[in-house]
Write a protein that holds these residues in place. Structure first.
Motif, PDB file in Angstrom:
ATOM      1  N   ILE A 179       1.036  -1.028  -0.025  1.00 20.96           N
ATOM      2  CA  ILE A 179       0.399   0.305  -0.128  1.00 20.96           C
ATOM      3  C   ILE A 179       0.911   1.140   0.002  1.00 20.96           C
ATOM      4  CG2 ILE A 179      -1.979  -1.359   1.667  1.00 20.96           C
ATOM      5  CD1 ILE A 179      -0.901   0.550   3.170  1.00 20.96           C
ATOM      6  N   TYR A 180       1.601   1.210  -0.606  1.00 17.62           N
ATOM      7  CA  TYR A 180       3.219   2.140  -0.277  1.00 17.62           C
ATOM      8  C   TYR A 180       2.517   3.162  -0.917  1.00 17.62           C
ATOM      9  CZ  TYR A 180       7.112   5.217  -0.484  1.00 17.62           C
ATOM     10  OH  TYR A 180       7.912   6.208  -0.434  1.00 17.62           O
ATOM     11  N   ASN A 181       2.835   2.807  -2.117  1.00 22.58           N
ATOM     12  CA  ASN A 181       2.515   4.358  -3.569  1.00 22.58           C
ATOM     13  C   ASN A 181       0.913   5.385  -2.812  1.00 22.58           C
ATOM     14  OD1 ASN A 181       4.605   3.980  -3.751  1.00 22.58           O
ATOM     15  ND2 ASN A 181       3.985   2.282  -5.657  1.00 22.58           N
ATOM     16  N   GLU A 182       0.038   4.404  -2.548  1.00 21.23           N
ATOM     17  CA  GLU A 182      -1.119   4.458  -2.665  1.00 21.23           C
ATOM     18  C   GLU A 182      -1.544   5.607  -1.027  1.00 21.23           C
ATOM     19  OE1 GLU A 182      -1.006   1.692  -3.196  1.00 21.23           O
ATOM     20  OE2 GLU A 182      -1.540   0.821  -4.470  1.00 21.23           O
ATOM     21  N   SER A 183      -0.544   5.298  -0.108  1.00 23.87           N
ATOM     22  CA  SER A 183      -0.158   6.161   1.324  1.00 23.87           C
ATOM     23  C   SER A 183      -0.106   7.129   0.356  1.00 23.87           C
ATOM     24  CB  SER A 183       0.887   5.214   2.365  1.00 23.87           C
ATOM     25  OG  SER A 183       1.725   4.609   1.416  1.00 23.87           O
ATOM     26  N   LEU A 184       1.279   7.405  -0.079  1.00 22.46           N
ATOM     27  CA  LEU A 184       1.995   9.042   0.015  1.00 22.46           C
ATOM     28  C   LEU A 184       0.722  10.127  -0.545  1.00 22.46           C
ATOM     29  CD1 LEU A 184       5.257   9.343  -2.256  1.00 22.46           C
ATOM     30  CD2 LEU A 184       2.987  10.462  -2.513  1.00 22.46           C
ATOM     31  N   ASP A 185      -0.335   9.542  -1.482  1.00 28.66           N
ATOM     32  CA  ASP A 185      -1.599   9.996  -2.542  1.00 28.66           C
ATOM     33  C   ASP A 185      -2.264   9.785  -1.015  1.00 28.66           C
ATOM     34  OD1 ASP A 185      -2.578  11.276  -4.479  1.00 28.66           O
ATOM     35  OD2 ASP A 185      -4.744  10.314  -4.246  1.00 28.66           O
ATOM     36  N   ILE A 186      -2.580   9.129  -0.656  1.00 28.94           N
ATOM     37  CA  ILE A 186      -3.644   9.798   0.698  1.00 28.94           C
ATOM     38  C   ILE A 186      -3.245  10.878   1.630  1.00 28.94           C
ATOM     39  CG2 ILE A 186      -4.879   8.455   2.520  1.00 28.94           C
ATOM     40  CD1 ILE A 186      -4.784   6.357   1.557  1.00 28.94           C
ATOM     41  N   HIS A 187      -2.238  10.484   2.189  1.00 30.62           N
ATOM     42  CA  HIS A 187      -1.687  11.306   2.789  1.00 30.62           C
ATOM     43  C   HIS A 187      -1.543  12.474   2.492  1.00 30.62           C
ATOM     44  CE1 HIS A 187       1.936  13.128   6.117  1.00 30.62           C
ATOM     45  NE2 HIS A 187       0.951  11.951   6.957  1.00 30.62           N
ATOM     46  N   ASN A 188      -0.745  12.756   1.637  1.00 34.23           N
ATOM     47  CA  ASN A 188      -0.714  14.109   0.894  1.00 34.23           C
ATOM     48  C   ASN A 188      -1.936  14.794   0.804  1.00 34.23           C
ATOM     49  OD1 ASN A 188       2.133  14.071   0.212  1.00 34.23           O
ATOM     50  ND2 ASN A 188       1.630  13.627  -2.224  1.00 34.23           N
ATOM     51  N   LYS A 189      -3.076  13.729   0.842  1.00 35.83           N
ATOM     52  CA  LYS A 189      -4.001  15.007   1.148  1.00 35.83           C
ATOM     53  C   LYS A 189      -5.306  14.969   2.359  1.00 35.83           C
ATOM     54  CE  LYS A 189      -6.005  13.358  -3.994  1.00 35.83           C
ATOM     55  NZ  LYS A 189      -6.617  12.559  -4.555  1.00 35.83           N
ATOM     56  N   TYR A 190      -4.962  13.792   3.517  1.00 33.64           N
ATOM     57  CA  TYR A 190      -5.471  13.697   4.596  1.00 33.64           C
ATOM     58  C   TYR A 190      -4.181  13.297   5.272  1.00 33.64           C
ATOM     59  CZ  TYR A 190      -8.869  12.939   1.449  1.00 33.64           C
ATOM     60  OH  TYR A 190      -9.953  12.570  -0.214  1.00 33.64           O
ATOM     61  N   GLY A 191      -3.144  13.577   5.214  1.00 33.15           N
ATOM     62  CA  GLY A 191      -2.066  13.411   6.367  1.00 33.15           C
ATOM     63  C   GLY A 191      -2.623  14.497   7.067  1.00 33.15           C
ATOM     64  N   LYS A 192      -1.777  14.135   8.433  1.00 32.73           N
ATOM     65  CA  LYS A 192      -1.942  15.250   9.824  1.00 32.73           C
ATOM     66  C   LYS A 192      -0.659  16.337   9.842  1.00 32.73           C
ATOM     67  CE  LYS A 192      -4.311  12.904  13.653  1.00 32.73           C
ATOM     68  NZ  LYS A 192      -4.136  12.575  14.990  1.00 32.73           N
ATOM     69  N   GLY A 193       0.115  16.696   8.052  1.00 33.19           N
ATOM     70  CA  GLY A 193       1.033  17.356   7.809  1.00 33.19           C
ATOM     71  C   GLY A 193       2.859  16.908   7.782  1.00 33.19           C
ATOM     72  N   PRO A 194       4.131  18.352   7.319  1.00 32.33           N
ATOM     73  CA  PRO A 194       4.512  17.112   6.342  1.00 32.33           C
ATOM     74  C   PRO A 194       5.774  16.698   7.433  1.00 32.33           C
ATOM     75  CG  PRO A 194       4.437  19.638   6.651  1.00 32.33           C
ATOM     76  CD  PRO A 194       3.192  19.505   7.329  1.00 32.33           C
ATOM     77  N   LYS A 195       5.306  17.051   9.133  1.00 26.65           N
ATOM     78  CA  LYS A 195       6.768  16.470  10.090  1.00 26.65           C
ATOM     79  C   LYS A 195       5.952  15.368  11.231  1.00 26.65           C
ATOM     80  CE  LYS A 195       8.622  19.313  12.044  1.00 26.65           C
ATOM     81  NZ  LYS A 195       8.604  19.662  13.299  1.00 26.65           N
ATOM     82  N   ASP A 196       4.472  14.716  10.273  1.00 20.07           N
ATOM     83  CA  ASP A 196       3.943  13.564  10.934  1.00 20.07           C
ATOM     84  C   ASP A 196       3.767  12.351   9.601  1.00 20.07           C
ATOM     85  OD1 ASP A 196       1.339  12.023  12.327  1.00 20.07           O
ATOM     86  OD2 ASP A 196       1.265  13.801  13.654  1.00 20.07           O
ATOM     87  N   VAL A 197       3.603  11.104  10.484  1.00 19.71           N
ATOM     88  CA  VAL A 197       3.260  10.440   9.339  1.00 19.71           C
ATOM     89  C   VAL A 197       1.845   9.684   9.722  1.00 19.71           C
ATOM     90  CG1 VAL A 197       6.225   8.852   9.992  1.00 19.71           C
ATOM     91  CG2 VAL A 197       3.902   8.434  11.507  1.00 19.71           C
ATOM     92  N   HIS A 198       0.783  10.996  10.500  1.00 23.17           N
ATOM     93  CA  HIS A 198      -0.579   9.747  10.541  1.00 23.17           C
ATOM     94  C   HIS A 198      -1.079  11.059   9.900  1.00 23.17           C
ATOM     95  CE1 HIS A 198       1.744   9.057  14.790  1.00 23.17           C
ATOM     96  NE2 HIS A 198       0.805   7.640  14.439  1.00 23.17           N
ATOM     97  N   TYR A 199      -2.633  10.018  10.117  1.00 26.36           N
ATOM     98  CA  TYR A 199      -3.268  10.456   9.019  1.00 26.36           C
ATOM     99  C   TYR A 199      -5.102  10.792   9.896  1.00 26.36           C
ATOM    100  CZ  TYR A 199      -0.628   7.527   5.957  1.00 26.36           C
ATOM    101  OH  TYR A 199      -0.170   7.282   5.261  1.00 26.36           O
ATOM    102  N   SER A 200      -5.722  11.696   9.733  1.00 32.62           N
ATOM    103  CA  SER A 200      -7.240  12.644   9.897  1.00 32.62           C
ATOM    104  C   SER A 200      -7.873  10.936   9.454  1.00 32.62           C
ATOM    105  CB  SER A 200      -7.604  13.403   8.501  1.00 32.62           C
ATOM    106  OG  SER A 200      -7.765  12.508   7.670  1.00 32.62           O
ATOM    107  N   GLU A 201      -9.052  11.344   9.914  1.00 32.48           N
ATOM    108  CA  GLU A 201      -9.706  10.052  10.312  1.00 32.48           C
ATOM    109  C   GLU A 201     -10.162   9.735   8.740  1.00 32.48           C
ATOM    110  OE1 GLU A 201     -12.450   7.803  12.671  1.00 32.48           O
ATOM    111  OE2 GLU A 201     -10.169   9.147  12.902  1.00 32.48           O
TER     112      GLU A 201
END
Length: 219
Positions: A179-201
């Motif tokens: 899921i790595y490649n998909e997670s990149l796009d998801i994080h760019n849209k729904y991540g908690k920021g450029p310093k955080d590996v976590h995601y919004s709900e």
């Protein structure tokens, strides 16, 4: 009614009940992983509520060292049908005892939790333990995206650790949900920021769709 007829009817009744129970037996799925998996598991549980029983290991599975200490407890005596597992995000994290960042993260002065070679060896041992204790179908999920400015992790390390993990899974003939490649796009849209590996709900919900889609091919 003769005793023999009663016995036959009782036998048929029990057979129907047992057959019905067997047909309606939900597969049991165990998810082992870090906070990313903790974030998407509720959505997976909700989706499969009528199809499967989904559980997550108690607490955070952290790194492979934590896994080696707790894997037998997490597996327990349950007869799991599917075990999905992931380690990596904690393994590749650099920490320094004097760092003021949360979790003492420090990729400049710190030391990685486990080198790639150590991570590979630990994963190999963990897989061997799981396979010895369970006949479940196994799925490994690759580590998700790390933002460039994350203070304790290098963005480039993720693919290196993922490649090492894939080699271990290939050796053991284990399915990989990459899921790595998909997670990149998801994080760019729904991540908690450029310093955080976590995601919004919403981000975790998007990740759960990748997990659900793969699990459906295995159940």
């Amino acid at each position: 009614m003769k005793k023999k007829q009663i016995f036959v009817l009782l036998f048929l009744f029990l057979a129907v009940l047992l057959g019905f129970a067997f047909m309606n037996k939900k597969p049991k799925i165990l998810i082992i992983g870090d906070s990313i998996s903790i974030g998407y598991t509720p959505f997976v549980k909700s989706y499969f509520s009528d199809k499967a029983m989904v559980s997550h290991n108690t607490g955070n599975a952290q790194h492979t060292g934590t896994g080696l200490l707790n894997i037998t407890t997490w597996l327990g005596d349950e007869n799991w049908d599917i075990i999905q597992f992931n380690w990596g995000l904690w393994d590749l994290c650099y920490r320094h005892p004097e760092s003021k960042e949360y979790g003492n993260r420090d990729k400049i002065n710190g030391k990685s939790e486990f080198t790639i070679d150590e991570y590979t060896s630990n994963l190999d041992t963990l897989v061997s333990i799981i396979k010895k204790r369970s006949n479940a179908k196994l799925i490994f999920v690759t580590t998700t995206y790390v933002p460039k400015n994350e203070p304790g992790r290098y963005e480039s390390d993720v693919e290196k650790y993922n490649d090492a993990a894939k080699a271990v899974m290939k050796k053991h003939n284990i399915r990989v949900n990459d899921i790595y490649n998909e997670s990149l796009d998801i994080h760019n849209k729904y991540g908690k920021g450029p310093k955080d590996v976590h995601y919004s709900e919403e981000g975790y919900e998007k990740l759960s769709e990748l997990i659900i889609k793969f699990l459906e091919t295995v159940i």
